[in-house]
Design a protein around this motif. Structure first.
Motif, PDB file in Angstrom:
ATOM      1  N   PRO A 120       0.796  -1.238  -0.110  1.00 42.36           N
ATOM      2  CA  PRO A 120       0.049  -0.091  -0.100  1.00 42.36           C
ATOM      3  C   PRO A 120       0.928   1.273   0.162  1.00 42.36           C
ATOM      4  CG  PRO A 120       0.027  -1.121   2.120  1.00 42.36           C
ATOM      5  CD  PRO A 120       0.679  -1.840   1.296  1.00 42.36           C
ATOM      6  N   ASN A 121       2.107   0.982   0.234  1.00 41.07           N
ATOM      7  CA  ASN A 121       3.061   2.468   0.594  1.00 41.07           C
ATOM      8  C   ASN A 121       3.655   2.836  -0.709  1.00 41.07           C
ATOM      9  OD1 ASN A 121       2.631   2.568   3.187  1.00 41.07           O
ATOM     10  ND2 ASN A 121       3.884   0.872   3.522  1.00 41.07           N
ATOM     11  N   ILE A 122       3.427   1.929  -2.069  1.00 39.74           N
ATOM     12  CA  ILE A 122       4.050   2.224  -3.229  1.00 39.74           C
ATOM     13  C   ILE A 122       3.077   1.962  -4.593  1.00 39.74           C
ATOM     14  CG2 ILE A 122       5.262   0.080  -3.322  1.00 39.74           C
ATOM     15  CD1 ILE A 122       7.652   1.189  -4.823  1.00 39.74           C
ATOM     16  N   ASN A 123       3.191   2.844  -5.560  1.00 39.55           N
ATOM     17  CA  ASN A 123       2.430   2.420  -6.758  1.00 39.55           C
ATOM     18  C   ASN A 123       3.213   1.840  -7.768  1.00 39.55           C
ATOM     19  OD1 ASN A 123      -0.035   3.377  -5.577  1.00 39.55           O
ATOM     20  ND2 ASN A 123       0.165   5.669  -6.271  1.00 39.55           N
ATOM     21  N   ILE A 124       2.770   0.814  -8.023  1.00 44.22           N
ATOM     22  CA  ILE A 124       3.440   0.100  -9.274  1.00 44.22           C
ATOM     23  C   ILE A 124       2.577  -0.009 -10.393  1.00 44.22           C
ATOM     24  CG2 ILE A 124       4.754  -2.119  -9.947  1.00 44.22           C
ATOM     25  CD1 ILE A 124       6.172  -0.576  -7.830  1.00 44.22           C
ATOM     26  N   SER A 125       3.280   0.193 -11.535  1.00 45.27           N
ATOM     27  CA  SER A 125       2.389   0.077 -12.757  1.00 45.27           C
ATOM     28  C   SER A 125       3.071  -0.888 -13.759  1.00 45.27           C
ATOM     29  CB  SER A 125       2.613   1.413 -13.615  1.00 45.27           C
ATOM     30  OG  SER A 125       3.907   1.644 -14.006  1.00 45.27           O
ATOM     31  N   MET A 126       4.250  -1.456 -13.604  1.00 40.63           N
ATOM     32  CA  MET A 126       4.901  -2.410 -14.220  1.00 40.63           C
ATOM     33  C   MET A 126       5.608  -3.201 -13.276  1.00 40.63           C
ATOM     34  SD  MET A 126       6.789  -2.554 -18.156  1.00 40.63           S
ATOM     35  CE  MET A 126       8.172  -1.569 -17.491  1.00 40.63           C
ATOM     36  N   PRO A 127       5.133  -4.343 -13.075  1.00 37.75           N
ATOM     37  CA  PRO A 127       6.196  -5.052 -11.825  1.00 37.75           C
ATOM     38  C   PRO A 127       7.135  -5.709 -12.666  1.00 37.75           C
ATOM     39  CG  PRO A 127       3.822  -5.775 -11.764  1.00 37.75           C
ATOM     40  CD  PRO A 127       3.891  -4.946 -13.055  1.00 37.75           C
ATOM     41  N   VAL A 128       8.424  -5.763 -11.851  1.00 34.59           N
ATOM     42  CA  VAL A 128       9.748  -6.346 -12.274  1.00 34.59           C
ATOM     43  C   VAL A 128      10.000  -7.885 -11.298  1.00 34.59           C
ATOM     44  CG1 VAL A 128      12.226  -6.229 -12.723  1.00 34.59           C
ATOM     45  CG2 VAL A 128      10.659  -4.456 -13.333  1.00 34.59           C
ATOM     46  N   PHE A 129      10.176  -8.964 -11.628  1.00 35.79           N
ATOM     47  CA  PHE A 129      10.430  -9.991 -10.920  1.00 35.79           C
ATOM     48  C   PHE A 129      11.875 -10.380 -11.458  1.00 35.79           C
ATOM     49  CE2 PHE A 129       6.026 -10.064 -10.750  1.00 35.79           C
ATOM     50  CZ  PHE A 129       5.661 -10.527  -9.474  1.00 35.79           C
ATOM     51  N   SER A 130      12.778 -10.856 -10.484  1.00 33.67           N
ATOM     52  CA  SER A 130      14.096 -10.891 -10.878  1.00 33.67           C
ATOM     53  C   SER A 130      14.847 -12.042  -9.899  1.00 33.67           C
ATOM     54  CB  SER A 130      14.810  -9.780 -11.143  1.00 33.67           C
ATOM     55  OG  SER A 130      16.124  -9.984 -11.240  1.00 33.67           O
ATOM     56  N   ILE A 131      15.563 -12.849 -10.421  1.00 29.10           N
ATOM     57  CA  ILE A 131      16.441 -13.669  -9.564  1.00 29.10           C
ATOM     58  C   ILE A 131      17.994 -13.009  -9.649  1.00 29.10           C
ATOM     59  CG2 ILE A 131      15.341 -15.832 -10.110  1.00 29.10           C
ATOM     60  CD1 ILE A 131      17.452 -16.627 -12.034  1.00 29.10           C
ATOM     61  N   HIS A 132      18.930 -13.396  -9.020  1.00 33.24           N
ATOM     62  CA  HIS A 132      20.178 -12.916  -9.115  1.00 33.24           C
ATOM     63  C   HIS A 132      21.138 -13.860  -9.943  1.00 33.24           C
ATOM     64  CE1 HIS A 132      21.178 -15.233  -5.159  1.00 33.24           C
ATOM     65  NE2 HIS A 132      22.292 -15.651  -5.947  1.00 33.24           N
ATOM     66  N   GLY A 133      22.314 -13.386 -10.633  1.00 34.84           N
ATOM     67  CA  GLY A 133      22.972 -14.245 -11.117  1.00 34.84           C
ATOM     68  C   GLY A 133      24.464 -14.439 -10.479  1.00 34.84           C
ATOM     69  N   ASN A 134      25.493 -14.959 -11.183  1.00 38.50           N
ATOM     70  CA  ASN A 134      26.819 -15.317 -10.492  1.00 38.50           C
ATOM     71  C   ASN A 134      27.556 -13.573 -10.463  1.00 38.50           C
ATOM     72  OD1 ASN A 134      26.775 -15.111 -13.697  1.00 38.50           O
ATOM     73  ND2 ASN A 134      28.804 -15.316 -13.541  1.00 38.50           N
TER      74      ASN A 134
END
Length: 604
Positions: A120-134
């Protein structure tokens, strides 16, 4: 496409989940450090990717690791990244996808255990999902760049594994209309370790029994090419219930989904968005993907990136070119003139074809010409080319590289393309003449070299496993202290072993060192696990010390009171500590003097 080709006309758009797929963006990577100039290539292309997501009206962006080139990038890199994410991912646009997974499990390693568009504290219009790499691997409990993006609410960071003895991956369940996606993520893990866990059936991907019709995706960041027997993940050994695998880490773009024989799933390898090495695979056109999923069917549309710096890779075999010899100049000069003409009339025109017309595309191209020579008289001073093309190409210092041609044939030319230049240099050092002596990797070559009877005793204190693991760390993560750390560790371990044995002559010490070496070779798996744990602990301690240094630097800027706080007490405390340290030092020195053998002479 997917389990058969689908027809778009029968798809309900309200049931279609649209995803932008990208991997290996490497924010902060700079091409021309040797020229003392900074480049913005990675940020320019990252902005193009985000703009594409907005223009394509995707439901979310999925990144397959290595968003950053370093685990702890400079603050300017973090600042630019966050500025771009705020510019394109924040807003009041309605999010049409539902998050059905348990955020306490999915984001258990994060400070904010909630998907960002439900915060509720942030307005997102395009979510980003990510894992980390080496490259942006924070290593266990350490804090990395992805953690900062997660706590800021700009990225949904998932797939971090904290238990490396048995891996359990819970899916993110995403719903839109009648379509459900089970998104599995596994951030980078040492390839040998993950390969062993897969062989031992200790990697579990949990399935939801409540959703009968679910599209299963898996995003990973590992070696796909078989660099060594256990130094990669077999593409046909992953769970068969998966529909699509997004494979990060490999930089060559193979984004078109490939059906893997003997399985039911497809693999898409988007590749990197910029070239971080001058290899043939990096010179292929760069793409991202727009993935549309409707129930259990999918379609992947590749989108060619328009802001990528032009890059041309080529090979030149001197013997095949029939360069005429002149009696008025050295043959190396004739070769130089031929190569110069080849660059000017062949490579640069090829680079010009790659210009897209995008106003932000870098102008100076990357060129890499590998010259295969058969005799020393064919080698010329490459600095002459550096001076000639310093203002025409982005990488004049390493535009040309010479390689010794063992067999000047077309087959040898093609086989030379299988590995990067760094591996080829190591192979030449080890003097492998042909493919029969070349085990497809530097690590395999090193292991084979020291397994020969005549070379066995050339490596006694430092083990082959230790050397190879240090090489892996140096290549994969840029750890410049890896070799020094493994030498120090195994030297101390050998000394500790010798102190437990009854040895007093040079010959007995050498024999015990060899016995200890053979014992470690018999316990290869245990030693490999121990070495990997050593490097992980060192990395974690380094991160902790860096955090402490940052805190200390902040404290130094604070005003200091003129009145000392217990000044006398502090001095007395210091004196007491010094006396304790001196006494301890004397006791330790006396204990060591009981052993009159100097093992250091035998470990050099």
């Amino acid at each position: 496409m997917s389990s058969g080709k689908s027809r778009d006309s029968k798809r309900n758009p309200d049931d279609t989940i649209k995803i932008l797929i990208a991997t290996d963006i490497h924010l902060g990577y700079e091409y021309n450090k040797k020229r003392g100039q900074q480049t913005e290539d990675s940020f320019i292309t990252f902005e193009e990717i985000l703009q594409c997501g907005v223009n394509q009206n995707v439901d979310f962006i999925l990144l397959g690791g290595d968003l950053f080139h370093d685990t702890n990038p400079p603050q300017t890199v973090m600042l630019k990244c966050m500025e771009l994410l705020r510019k394109y991912c924040l807003g009041s646009k309605e999010i049409k996808i539902q998050f059905l997974g348990d955020p306490e499990i999915i984001f258990r390693h994060c400070a904010n255990k909630v998907v960002n568009y439900e915060d509720p504290n942030i307005n997102i219009s395009m979510p980003v999902f990510s894992i980390h790499g080496n490259h942006d691997d924070p290593s266990f409990g350490a804090v990395g760049s992805m953690d900062l993006l997660s706590v800021s609410g700009l990225v949904n960071y998932f797939g971090k594994c904290t238990n490396l003895t048995h891996i359990t991956v819970s899916p993110i369940i995403i719903k839109k209309g009648e379509t459900h996606i089970a998104l599995y993520g596994l951030s980078y893990i040492n390839d040998q370790r993950l390969s062993r866990l897969l062989r031992d059936c200790k990697v579990d991907l949990l399935r939801s029994e409540k959703i009968p019709e679910c599209f299963s995706m898996f995003v990973i960041h590992q070696n796909r090419s078989p660099y060594s027997e256990y130094g990669h993940i077999s593409q046909n050994k992953l769970p068969d219930f998966l529909n699509l695998i997004i494979w990060g880490h490999e930089h060559e773009c193979r984004i078109t989904p490939e059906h893997i024989p003997e399985t039911t799933y497809y693999i898409s390898q988007p590749g990197s968005s910029i070239a971080t090495s001058l290899s043939e695979g990096e010179s292929k056109p760069k793409h991202i993907g727009i993935l549309s999923v409707n129930k259990t069917q999918f379609k992947l549309q590749s989108v060619k990136l328009q802001t990528v710096r032009p890059f041309v890779f080529d090979n030149l075999i001197i013997q095949d070119e029939n360069i005429p010899k002149s009696y008025t100049e050295q043959f190396s000069e004739s070769v130089y003139k031929f190569v110069n003409n080849y660059i000017e009339n062949e490579l640069i025109p090829k680079a010009s074809i790659q210009f897209s017309g995008h106003p932000k595309q870098p102008i100076l191209p990357l060129l890499r010409l590998r010259i295969f020579y058969s005799s020393e008289e064919e080698i010329f001073d490459a600095n002459k080319l550096v001076q000639r093309y310093c203002d025409a190409v982005a990488n004049p210092m390493d535009m040309v590289v010479f390689r010794k041609q063992k067999h000047a044939t077309k087959n040898s030319k093609s086989s030379s393309q299988d590995f990067g230049d760094e591996f080829e240099e190591m192979a030449q050092i080890l003097c492998y003449e042909d493919e029969r002596n070349w085990n497809r990797t530097v690590q395999g070559g090193i292991k084979k070299h020291f397994s020969l009877e005549e070379n066995k005793d050339k490596l006694t204190v430092l083990s082959v496993n230790g050397l190879n693991e240090a090489l892996n760390r140096f290549v994969d993560t840029g750890d410049t202290d890896a070799f020094a750390n493994i030498v120090n560790h195994q030297t101390k371990k050998t000394i500790a072993y010798l102190e437990s044995r009854d040895v007093d002559t040079a010959e007995s010490i050498r024999n015990e060192i060899k016995i200890f070496r053979d014992k470690r070779m018999e316990e290869e798996q245990e030693e490999t696990a121990e070495i990997q744990s050593l490097f992980d602990n060192i990395k974690s301690k380094t991160q902790t010390n860096a955090d402490k240094d940052n805190n200390l630097s902040d404290d130094e800027n604070m005003p200091v009171s003129k009145r000392g706080r217990g000044r006398g007490r502090g001095r007395g405390s210091t004196r007491g500590k010094q006396s304790i340290d001196v006494n301890s030092s004397k006791q330790l020195q006396a204990k060591r003097q009981t052993k009159k053998v100097n093992y250091g002479n035998f470990l050099s």
